[in-house]
Scaffold this motif. Structure first.
Motif, PDB file in Angstrom:
ATOM      1  N   LEU A  14       0.827  -1.209   0.000  1.00 43.91           N
ATOM      2  CA  LEU A  14       0.000   0.000   0.000  1.00 43.91           C
ATOM      3  C   LEU A  14       0.859   1.256   0.000  1.00 43.91           C
ATOM      4  O   LEU A  14       0.532   2.239  -0.671  1.00 43.91           O
ATOM      5  CB  LEU A  14      -0.928   0.003   1.212  1.00 43.91           C
ATOM      6  N   SER A  17       2.185   1.647  -3.584  1.00 45.94           N
ATOM      7  CA  SER A  17       1.165   1.950  -4.593  1.00 45.94           C
ATOM      8  C   SER A  17       0.404   3.242  -4.312  1.00 45.94           C
ATOM      9  O   SER A  17      -0.264   3.762  -5.193  1.00 45.94           O
ATOM     10  CB  SER A  17       0.169   0.795  -4.689  1.00 45.94           C
ATOM     11  N   LEU A  19      -2.121   3.509  -2.250  1.00 51.39           N
ATOM     12  CA  LEU A  19      -3.506   3.230  -1.856  1.00 51.39           C
ATOM     13  C   LEU A  19      -3.639   3.271  -0.347  1.00 51.39           C
ATOM     14  O   LEU A  19      -2.654   3.260   0.376  1.00 51.39           O
ATOM     15  CB  LEU A  19      -3.926   1.850  -2.364  1.00 51.39           C
ATOM     16  N   LYS A  20      -4.877   3.298   0.117  1.00 56.57           N
ATOM     17  CA  LYS A  20      -5.147   3.229   1.548  1.00 56.57           C
ATOM     18  C   LYS A  20      -5.747   1.861   1.859  1.00 56.57           C
ATOM     19  O   LYS A  20      -6.299   1.203   0.992  1.00 56.57           O
ATOM     20  CB  LYS A  20      -6.108   4.332   1.959  1.00 56.57           C
ATOM     21  N   ARG A  22      -8.328   1.182   3.438  1.00 54.15           N
ATOM     22  CA  ARG A  22      -9.777   1.250   3.230  1.00 54.15           C
ATOM     23  C   ARG A  22     -10.134   0.897   1.778  1.00 54.15           C
ATOM     24  O   ARG A  22     -11.207   0.352   1.515  1.00 54.15           O
ATOM     25  CB  ARG A  22     -10.264   2.647   3.571  1.00 54.15           C
ATOM     26  N   ASP A  23      -9.226   1.178   0.838  1.00 58.10           N
ATOM     27  CA  ASP A  23      -9.494   0.898  -0.575  1.00 58.10           C
ATOM     28  C   ASP A  23      -9.523  -0.596  -0.886  1.00 58.10           C
ATOM     29  O   ASP A  23     -10.208  -1.023  -1.814  1.00 58.10           O
ATOM     30  CB  ASP A  23      -8.434   1.560  -1.459  1.00 58.10           C
ATOM     31  N   VAL A  24      -8.770  -1.398  -0.152  1.00 59.72           N
ATOM     32  CA  VAL A  24      -8.672  -2.820  -0.459  1.00 59.72           C
ATOM     33  C   VAL A  24      -9.317  -3.724   0.583  1.00 59.72           C
ATOM     34  O   VAL A  24      -9.446  -4.925   0.366  1.00 59.72           O
ATOM     35  CB  VAL A  24      -7.202  -3.235  -0.644  1.00 59.72           C
ATOM     36  N   TYR A  27     -12.299  -5.969  -0.526  1.00 60.19           N
ATOM     37  CA  TYR A  27     -11.903  -7.140  -1.297  1.00 60.19           C
ATOM     38  C   TYR A  27     -11.345  -8.233  -0.388  1.00 60.19           C
ATOM     39  O   TYR A  27     -11.579  -9.418  -0.608  1.00 60.19           O
ATOM     40  CB  TYR A  27     -10.866  -6.767  -2.352  1.00 60.19           C
TER      41      TYR A  27
END
Length: 51
Positions: A14, A17, A19-20, A22-24, A27
């Motif tokens: 993370l 990349s 991203l946070k 919370r974004d993944v 999934y």
């Protein structure tokens, strides 16, 4: 499956990349549920067969 509940392995990914968590996390929960169903089914079948 524990790595899906506590995904500390993904923290460096993370950071790279951008991203946070919370974004993944959604999934990860879906994968946890899917693998939980497969795991529970395998245990029930194994117990039924008496292996």
């Amino acid at each position: 499956m524990v790595n899906m509940v506590q995904p500390f392995w993904i923290l460096p990914v993370l950071a790279i990349s951008g991203l946070k968590l919370r974004d993944v996390m959604g999934y990860m929960v879906l994968i946890l549920i899917y693998l939980g169903i497969i795991y529970a089914s395998a245990i029930l079948i194994w117990g039924y067969l008496g292996a």
